[in-house]
Design a protein around this motif. Structure first.
Motif, PDB file in Angstrom:
ATOM      1  N   GLY A   1      29.647  -1.963  51.975  1.00 31.95           N
ATOM      2  CA  GLY A   1      30.586  -2.745  52.770  1.00 31.95           C
ATOM      3  C   GLY A   1      31.905  -3.026  52.092  1.00 31.95           C
ATOM      4  N   VAL A   2      32.209  -2.301  51.005  1.00 30.43           N
ATOM      5  CA  VAL A   2      33.439  -2.537  50.247  1.00 30.43           C
ATOM      6  C   VAL A   2      34.172  -1.222  50.031  1.00 30.43           C
ATOM      7  CG1 VAL A   2      34.438  -3.358  48.070  1.00 30.43           C
ATOM      8  CG2 VAL A   2      32.446  -4.525  49.045  1.00 30.43           C
ATOM      9  N   PHE A   3      35.476  -1.231  50.324  1.00 30.92           N
ATOM     10  CA  PHE A   3      36.367  -0.138  49.945  1.00 30.92           C
ATOM     11  C   PHE A   3      37.260  -0.640  48.826  1.00 30.92           C
ATOM     12  CE2 PHE A   3      40.655   1.617  50.125  1.00 30.92           C
ATOM     13  CZ  PHE A   3      40.382   2.959  49.894  1.00 30.92           C
ATOM     14  N   ALA A   4      37.438   0.160  47.794  1.00 27.62           N
ATOM     15  CA  ALA A   4      38.280  -0.257  46.673  1.00 27.62           C
ATOM     16  C   ALA A   4      39.155   0.914  46.237  1.00 27.62           C
ATOM     17  CB  ALA A   4      37.434  -0.749  45.499  1.00 27.62           C
ATOM     18  N   ALA A   5      40.353   0.605  45.745  1.00 27.16           N
ATOM     19  CA  ALA A   5      41.264   1.644  45.295  1.00 27.16           C
ATOM     20  C   ALA A   5      42.222   1.071  44.259  1.00 27.16           C
ATOM     21  CB  ALA A   5      42.062   2.222  46.468  1.00 27.16           C
ATOM     22  N   LYS A   6      42.605   1.911  43.343  1.00 25.63           N
ATOM     23  CA  LYS A   6      43.665   1.584  42.387  1.00 25.63           C
ATOM     24  C   LYS A   6      44.988   2.042  42.988  1.00 25.63           C
ATOM     25  CE  LYS A   6      45.361   3.241  37.908  1.00 25.63           C
ATOM     26  NZ  LYS A   6      45.113   4.228  36.823  1.00 25.63           N
ATOM     27  N   ILE A   7      46.030   1.226  42.827  1.00 29.05           N
ATOM     28  CA  ILE A   7      47.286   1.543  43.500  1.00 29.05           C
ATOM     29  C   ILE A   7      48.490   1.131  42.665  1.00 29.05           C
ATOM     30  CG2 ILE A   7      47.117  -0.634  44.781  1.00 29.05           C
ATOM     31  CD1 ILE A   7      48.599   0.730  47.092  1.00 29.05           C
ATOM     32  N   PHE A   8      49.481   2.009  42.607  1.00 34.07           N
ATOM     33  CA  PHE A   8      50.779   1.689  42.026  1.00 34.07           C
ATOM     34  C   PHE A   8      51.709   1.235  43.147  1.00 34.07           C
ATOM     35  CE2 PHE A   8      49.015   5.024  39.219  1.00 34.07           C
ATOM     36  CZ  PHE A   8      48.946   4.285  38.046  1.00 34.07           C
ATOM     37  N   PHE A   9      52.731   0.459  42.790  1.00 41.78           N
ATOM     38  CA  PHE A   9      53.558  -0.152  43.832  1.00 41.78           C
ATOM     39  C   PHE A   9      54.225   0.895  44.722  1.00 41.78           C
ATOM     40  CE2 PHE A   9      57.187  -2.205  45.779  1.00 41.78           C
ATOM     41  CZ  PHE A   9      56.619  -3.388  46.226  1.00 41.78           C
TER      42      PHE A   9
END
Length: 262
Positions: free
Chosen positions: A98-106
């Motif tokens: 039930g969780v989506f996660a991602a690393k993100i730069f601005f």
């Protein structure tokens, strides 16, 4: 496992899922380069909180969307046009428990918002920053010179490489870190602070699972966080000598920059 192996797994069907969650929780790990964002992703995956990686970088998004849509000719322009479709597929195929996660730069934030939508009450943000900006800058300079983000000899497609380091390159690199942090802070300050966690690189590295567990237990109190040993990484070991050389040549210049910008 080397980074090039992980990259191949993330863009292949290895981590594809069929998620039943209609509105998964979304964790965005908001970073500037060299703040252990990759390690934070690994800890979340160990906890069972999503399958996080840099899904909004074109190096990941384009091959994923080509495979998911069976359109091998898709280019970046078409990818941007189909961002909502990419987001729907992403949430459906890369949600775990039930969780989506991602690393993100601005700089990837506009594409992320076009893909998975704007902020809502089910969105959570981890802002990674680093106290020692001198070491962060030197680490980024090393990566830009070698083109190698981690421990293998493979380069990630799209990383801009710099053949010769000059004071201008050093200044531009430090300025990029500074500007990115300011933009993240301005963006996150406008959100519900209860859904934003500020995490210092040095504190996280000292106790990775414990540090992340504190944040995730607050946001997901009913979730039983898994605890598995994360294998020691040789990340960044390949360029220790080169970093020492950069620090010897440009260390004073980098320190003056950050003294002037704090």
């Amino acid at each position: 496992m080397h980074f090039d192996d992980l990259y191949s797994d993330y863009i292949a069907a290895t981590y594809d899922r069929q998620s039943p969650a209609e509105n998964p929780a979304k964790i965005l790990i908001c970073t500037t380069p060299r703040t252990a964002g990759h390690s934070y992703c690994q800890v979340l995956q160990q906890f069972g909180l999503g399958i996080p990686t840099e899904y909004f970088q074109w190096q990941y998004a384009l091959p994923l969307m080509r495979r998911w849509s069976a359109d091998d000719a898709m280019d970046l322009e078409k990818l941007n046009q189909q961002a909502p479709d990419y987001g729907r597929r992403l949430l459906a195929k890369r949600t775990e428990n039930g969780v989506f996660a991602a690393k993100i730069f601005f700089e990837n934030l506009p594409f992320a918002r076009d893909s998975i939508g704007g902020d809502d009450d089910n969105s959570f943000y981890v802002f990674l920053s680093r106290r020692n900006k001198v070491d962060q800058t030197i680490s980024l300079l090393s990566m830009l010179h070698t083109g190698q983000p981690f421990d293998s000899q493979e380069t990630l497609p799209g990383i801009p490489t710099v053949t010769i380091l000059t004071e201008r390159v050093v200044r531009d690199t430090a300025q990029y870190i500074f500007d990115s942090e300011i933009r993240w802070k301005n963006y996150l300050n406008a959100l519900d602070r209860r859904r934003v966690a500020e995490v210092c690189y040095e504190d996280f590295i000292a106790n990775q699972q414990g540090n992340a567990s504190t944040t995730m237990s607050y946001w997901f109190p009913g979730f039983e966080l898994k605890s598995k040993t994360i294998s020691a990484s040789k990340r960044y070991a390949h360029d220790v000598e080169f970093k020492t050389m950069i620090k010897r040549q440009f260390g004073d210049y980098v320190r003056r920059f950050w003294q002037d910008h704090t």
